[in-house]
Design a protein around this motif. Structure first.
Motif, PDB file in Angstrom:
ATOM      1  N   VAL A   1      -5.392   6.698  23.878  1.00 24.10           N
ATOM      2  CA  VAL A   1      -5.329   5.602  22.906  1.00 24.10           C
ATOM      3  C   VAL A   1      -4.852   6.119  21.552  1.00 24.10           C
ATOM      4  O   VAL A   1      -3.986   5.512  20.906  1.00 24.10           O
ATOM      5  CB  VAL A   1      -6.697   4.905  22.776  1.00 24.10           C
ATOM      6  CG1 VAL A   1      -6.697   3.940  21.601  1.00 24.10           C
ATOM      7  CG2 VAL A   1      -7.028   4.159  24.065  1.00 24.10           C
ATOM      8  N   ALA A   2      -5.415   7.250  21.111  1.00 17.91           N
ATOM      9  CA  ALA A   2      -4.983   7.826  19.827  1.00 17.91           C
ATOM     10  C   ALA A   2      -3.516   8.234  19.891  1.00 17.91           C
ATOM     11  O   ALA A   2      -2.756   8.016  18.940  1.00 17.91           O
ATOM     12  CB  ALA A   2      -5.859   9.034  19.479  1.00 17.91           C
ATOM     13  N   ALA A   3      -3.113   8.828  21.021  1.00 19.05           N
ATOM     14  CA  ALA A   3      -1.704   9.223  21.171  1.00 19.05           C
ATOM     15  C   ALA A   3      -0.794   8.002  21.138  1.00 19.05           C
ATOM     16  O   ALA A   3       0.276   8.027  20.516  1.00 19.05           O
ATOM     17  CB  ALA A   3      -1.522   9.983  22.487  1.00 19.05           C
ATOM     18  N   ALA A   4      -1.225   6.912  21.801  1.00 22.22           N
ATOM     19  CA  ALA A   4      -0.401   5.703  21.819  1.00 22.22           C
ATOM     20  C   ALA A   4      -0.307   5.070  20.441  1.00 22.22           C
ATOM     21  O   ALA A   4       0.771   4.638  20.009  1.00 22.22           O
ATOM     22  CB  ALA A   4      -0.972   4.701  22.825  1.00 22.22           C
ATOM     23  N   LEU A   5      -1.437   4.985  19.738  1.00 21.88           N
ATOM     24  CA  LEU A   5      -1.434   4.368  18.406  1.00 21.88           C
ATOM     25  C   LEU A   5      -0.578   5.176  17.427  1.00 21.88           C
ATOM     26  O   LEU A   5       0.225   4.612  16.678  1.00 21.88           O
ATOM     27  CB  LEU A   5      -2.867   4.236  17.890  1.00 21.88           C
ATOM     28  CG  LEU A   5      -3.745   3.201  18.597  1.00 21.88           C
ATOM     29  CD1 LEU A   5      -5.160   3.234  18.044  1.00 21.88           C
ATOM     30  CD2 LEU A   5      -3.150   1.807  18.455  1.00 21.88           C
ATOM     31  N   CYS A   6      -0.760   6.504  17.444  1.00 20.53           N
ATOM     32  CA  CYS A   6       0.075   7.338  16.576  1.00 20.53           C
ATOM     33  C   CYS A   6       1.531   7.287  17.027  1.00 20.53           C
ATOM     34  O   CYS A   6       2.446   7.340  16.197  1.00 20.53           O
ATOM     35  CB  CYS A   6      -0.428   8.785  16.596  1.00 20.53           C
ATOM     36  SG  CYS A   6      -2.045   9.020  15.831  1.00 20.53           S
ATOM     37  N   GLY A   7       1.730   7.152  18.358  1.00 16.04           N
ATOM     38  CA  GLY A   7       3.080   7.061  18.891  1.00 16.04           C
ATOM     39  C   GLY A   7       3.758   5.744  18.579  1.00 16.04           C
ATOM     40  O   GLY A   7       4.954   5.595  18.847  1.00 16.04           O
ATOM     41  N   MET A   8       3.026   4.780  18.044  1.00 15.97           N
ATOM     42  CA  MET A   8       3.625   3.528  17.580  1.00 15.97           C
ATOM     43  C   MET A   8       3.722   3.502  16.053  1.00 15.97           C
ATOM     44  O   MET A   8       4.697   3.010  15.500  1.00 15.97           O
ATOM     45  CB  MET A   8       2.801   2.338  18.068  1.00 15.97           C
ATOM     46  CG  MET A   8       2.729   2.214  19.585  1.00 15.97           C
ATOM     47  SD  MET A   8       1.885   0.731  20.156  1.00 15.97           S
ATOM     48  CE  MET A   8       3.184  -0.490  19.956  1.00 15.97           C
ATOM     49  N   ALA A   9       2.697   4.042  15.403  1.00 16.68           N
ATOM     50  CA  ALA A   9       2.669   3.996  13.936  1.00 16.68           C
ATOM     51  C   ALA A   9       3.731   4.903  13.323  1.00 16.68           C
ATOM     52  O   ALA A   9       4.426   4.515  12.375  1.00 16.68           O
ATOM     53  CB  ALA A   9       1.281   4.397  13.442  1.00 16.68           C
ATOM     54  N   VAL A  10       3.873   6.114  13.845  1.00 21.62           N
ATOM     55  CA  VAL A  10       4.824   7.063  13.250  1.00 21.62           C
ATOM     56  C   VAL A  10       6.271   6.593  13.436  1.00 21.62           C
ATOM     57  O   VAL A  10       7.055   6.642  12.473  1.00 21.62           O
ATOM     58  CB  VAL A  10       4.606   8.477  13.823  1.00 21.62           C
ATOM     59  CG1 VAL A  10       5.653   9.446  13.267  1.00 21.62           C
ATOM     60  CG2 VAL A  10       3.206   8.978  13.477  1.00 21.62           C
ATOM     61  N   PRO A  11       6.699   6.117  14.609  1.00 21.86           N
ATOM     62  CA  PRO A  11       8.067   5.587  14.709  1.00 21.86           C
ATOM     63  C   PRO A  11       8.322   4.414  13.771  1.00 21.86           C
ATOM     64  O   PRO A  11       9.414   4.299  13.187  1.00 21.86           O
ATOM     65  CB  PRO A  11       8.168   5.142  16.175  1.00 21.86           C
ATOM     66  CG  PRO A  11       7.189   5.977  16.888  1.00 21.86           C
ATOM     67  CD  PRO A  11       6.050   6.167  15.934  1.00 21.86           C
ATOM     68  N   ALA A  12       7.318   3.531  13.628  1.00 18.89           N
ATOM     69  CA  ALA A  12       7.476   2.419  12.689  1.00 18.89           C
ATOM     70  C   ALA A  12       7.655   2.927  11.268  1.00 18.89           C
ATOM     71  O   ALA A  12       8.476   2.410  10.495  1.00 18.89           O
ATOM     72  CB  ALA A  12       6.263   1.485  12.772  1.00 18.89           C
ATOM     73  N   LEU A  13       6.898   3.968  10.908  1.00 20.79           N
ATOM     74  CA  LEU A  13       7.005   4.560   9.573  1.00 20.79           C
ATOM     75  C   LEU A  13       8.359   5.237   9.386  1.00 20.79           C
ATOM     76  O   LEU A  13       9.000   5.099   8.324  1.00 20.79           O
ATOM     77  CB  LEU A  13       5.877   5.575   9.368  1.00 20.79           C
ATOM     78  CG  LEU A  13       5.833   6.288   8.010  1.00 20.79           C
ATOM     79  CD1 LEU A  13       5.653   5.279   6.878  1.00 20.79           C
ATOM     80  CD2 LEU A  13       4.706   7.327   7.989  1.00 20.79           C
ATOM     81  N   VAL A  14       8.813   5.952  10.425  1.00 18.16           N
ATOM     82  CA  VAL A  14      10.122   6.616  10.346  1.00 18.16           C
ATOM     83  C   VAL A  14      11.223   5.577  10.161  1.00 18.16           C
ATOM     84  O   VAL A  14      12.140   5.747   9.342  1.00 18.16           O
ATOM     85  CB  VAL A  14      10.372   7.465  11.606  1.00 18.16           C
ATOM     86  CG1 VAL A  14      11.824   7.935  11.661  1.00 18.16           C
ATOM     87  CG2 VAL A  14       9.437   8.669  11.630  1.00 18.16           C
ATOM     88  N   TYR A  15      11.139   4.476  10.916  1.00 11.78           N
ATOM     89  CA  TYR A  15      12.131   3.412  10.762  1.00 11.78           C
ATOM     90  C   TYR A  15      12.082   2.831   9.355  1.00 11.78           C
ATOM     91  O   TYR A  15      13.138   2.642   8.708  1.00 11.78           O
ATOM     92  CB  TYR A  15      11.887   2.300  11.783  1.00 11.78           C
ATOM     93  CG  TYR A  15      12.804   1.108  11.570  1.00 11.78           C
ATOM     94  CD1 TYR A  15      14.028   1.043  12.223  1.00 11.78           C
ATOM     95  CD2 TYR A  15      12.470   0.078  10.687  1.00 11.78           C
ATOM     96  CE1 TYR A  15      14.900  -0.022  12.013  1.00 11.78           C
ATOM     97  CE2 TYR A  15      13.326  -0.988  10.467  1.00 11.78           C
ATOM     98  CZ  TYR A  15      14.543  -1.033  11.127  1.00 11.78           C
ATOM     99  OH  TYR A  15      15.399  -2.094  10.902  1.00 11.78           O
ATOM    100  N   ALA A  16      10.877   2.528   8.863  1.00 16.57           N
ATOM    101  CA  ALA A  16      10.741   1.907   7.544  1.00 16.57           C
ATOM    102  C   ALA A  16      11.309   2.816   6.458  1.00 16.57           C
ATOM    103  O   ALA A  16      12.011   2.343   5.549  1.00 16.57           O
ATOM    104  CB  ALA A  16       9.275   1.577   7.271  1.00 16.57           C
ATOM    105  N   LEU A  17      11.031   4.109   6.545  1.00 16.05           N
ATOM    106  CA  LEU A  17      11.540   5.039   5.535  1.00 16.05           C
ATOM    107  C   LEU A  17      13.063   5.153   5.621  1.00 16.05           C
ATOM    108  O   LEU A  17      13.765   5.097   4.601  1.00 16.05           O
ATOM    109  CB  LEU A  17      10.901   6.416   5.733  1.00 16.05           C
ATOM    110  CG  LEU A  17       9.414   6.537   5.374  1.00 16.05           C
ATOM    111  CD1 LEU A  17       8.885   7.913   5.746  1.00 16.05           C
ATOM    112  CD2 LEU A  17       9.200   6.274   3.884  1.00 16.05           C
ATOM    113  N   THR A  18      13.589   5.297   6.835  1.00 15.19           N
ATOM    114  CA  THR A  18      15.030   5.461   7.012  1.00 15.19           C
ATOM    115  C   THR A  18      15.782   4.215   6.569  1.00 15.19           C
ATOM    116  O   THR A  18      16.772   4.288   5.813  1.00 15.19           O
ATOM    117  CB  THR A  18      15.362   5.768   8.481  1.00 15.19           C
ATOM    118  OG1 THR A  18      14.627   6.920   8.904  1.00 15.19           O
ATOM    119  CG2 THR A  18      16.847   6.027   8.652  1.00 15.19           C
TER     120      THR A  18
END
Length: 478
Positions: free
Chosen positions: A116-133
């Motif tokens: 669950v932690a891996a999945a949540l971080c695996g969704m939050a970090v890509p969203a953050l990378v997209y938002a920053l880029t």
């Protein structure tokens, strides 16, 4: 003074229980076949779109409308594939999630913490990378959810194509990761991509779901009851403005996934066993066929790496997914006293994290929803999803191939069944009956070896006597 008591470290990504291993093997077998079909459909879509003589026919078929217009269901083929066929996919995802919550690894909070932690971080970090880029480049932020989902079928197809023997614990981790991904993708679609709501139709869909639930609780059987009711619920959900796939996951979550005394499999497992091939073998490939048809050219590829929205998708899948899944797994193991299984290394987790960057089906769906008003940008985002998934697949292939010899040994050990009872030996080490069976097997083998030794010794002795006798006669004087 007595030594202080310490809590033993829990093994992360250790060997699965035998029932869980059997379920995961069956599920992944179907998903692997479906993933190969998915790859074929995606390649077919790309060829169909990019061959000049075929491009117009692809557009005609994709835009062809059919369905009862009076019910608000006069939809294009592509629309039916996205809203209709994917409801089957999410129905299976709902059953998977329900089973994981009540009978699988997710029912134990300690075991569930890692995926669950891996999945949540695996969704939050890509969203953050997209938002920053995208934000730094002055692009639209509406596509933040596109790189958040993992496509388990596509990932397994890559494993099948490259011939990698991934241990069952890592496969189960990838499957659970994708299930949790699907759950939050559904929530994202329901919350962020629902604008105008038709409350009358939504109320009708809710009533239909209540009827569906009541029939299940009363033990009513028969596909002729549930399939028409499911179609009504789906149609009402579609007309309410809420994405119609929500109906699929809602019905999947209602199925009972625990077994009773007189059952070998729960109703949820039986239904999933029947519907999963339809989802993996037909629904998802057809969706891919009418969603992956994007124009591939030098200019299109340049747009993918230069436009902030598309670059954000690529980096989100390749970099964000890897950092999110690996970082979430490492942090959970670090702060919950969970140590990695002796058979695995963190390099294995990193390789699976890279493989999780393959985001195809749900990413394409969210891309269509996020940029519904801009056809050109939608196609570019689809190209970005394909590009990012391809890069992730290639990188994962290299990393997994490096460790494949060790994976093959682990898989052989998991499959070994010397006593021939149909249960792998690694699951019977604490069973006295297993060791008694093995003792009998070794005793029979020992008796056979003793018999062969005696026969061999007797044969040698006979040859020695014959040779010795002939020599005596030859030594006598003529």
């Amino acid at each position: 003074m007595p030594a202080p008591r310490t809590t033993p470290a829990r093994r992360a990504l250790g060997r699965l229980s035998l029932p869980e291993r059997t379920f995961v093997a069956d599920a992944l077998r179907t998903e692997t076949v479906g993933g190969v079909l998915l790859l074929v459909a995606a390649v077919t879509a790309l060829i169909w779109t990019n061959v000049p003589a075929l491009h117009a026919s692809y557009q005609r078929v994709s835009d062809f409308h059919f369905g009862p217009g009076a019910l608000g269901l006069d939809l294009s083929v592509a629309h039916w594939a996205a809203d209709g066929l994917l409801a089957v996919f999410f129905f299976v995802a709902g059953i998977e999630l329900k089973r994981e919550l009540v009978a699988g690894d997710l029912r134990d909070p300690r075991a569930a913490a890692l995926p669950v932690a891996a999945a949540l971080c695996g969704m939050a970090v890509p969203a953050l990378v997209y938002a920053l880029t995208s934000g730094i480049g002055g692009g639209a932020l509406g596509g933040w959810a596109v790189p958040t989902a993992t496509d388990i079928a596509f990932a397994l197809a890559v494993l099948a194509v490259i011939g990698t023997s991934l241990p069952s614990a890592l496969r189960a981790f990838l499957l659970t990761l994708a299930v949790v991904d699907d759950l939050f993708a559904i929530l994202i679609i329901a919350v962020f991509f629902t604008s105008d709501i038709g409350f009358v139709a939504l109320a009708g869909a809710f009533v239909g779901l209540v009827v569906f639930w009541a029939l299940l609780r009363r033990g009513v059987r028969g596909w002729y009851v549930y399939v028409p009711l499911a179609l009504v619920i789906w149609g009402l959900m579609y007309n309410s403005g809420v994405h119609a796939t929500i109906a699929g996951v809602a019905m999947g979550l209602m199925l009972r996934c625990t077994t009773r005394a007189d059952e070998t499999r729960s109703p949820g497992e039986r239904v999933e066993h029947r519907v999963r091939p339809l989802s993996a073998g037909l629904a998802v490939p057809l969706f891919a066929l009418f969603s992956a048809g994007v124009t591939v050219s030098g200019g299109a590829l340049v747009d993918v790496v230069t436009r902030p929205e598309t670059l954000g998708v690529v980096l989100g899948l390749v970099v964000g997914k890897t950092l999110g899944v690996f970082g979430g797994t490492w942090l959970t193991a670090r702060f919950t006293r969970a140590s990695l299984s002796d058979d695995l290394a963190w390099a294995d987790v990193f390789a699976v994290a890279v493989l999780a960057g393959i985001g195809f089906t749900v990413s394409l769906l969210i891309g269509e929803l996020a940029f519904a008003g801009d056809t050109a940008l939608t196609d570019q985002v689809k190209a970005a999803v394909l590009t990012g998934s391809l890069i992730a697949a290639l990188l994962a292939t290299v990393l997994l191939k490096i460790r494949n010899t060790k994976y093959r040994r682990l898989c052989e050990a998991e499959e070994r069944d010397d006593d021939g009872d149909g249960v792998p030996d690694v699951y019977e080490q604490d069973d006295p009956a297993y060791h008694l069976r093995m003792a009998q097997i070794h005793e029979r083998k020992a008796a056979e070896h003793r018999r062969r030794a005696q026969e061999t010794a007797a044969a040698r002795h006979g040859r020695a006597e014959v040779t010795g006798g002939a020599g005596d006669e030859d030594d006598r004087p003529a």
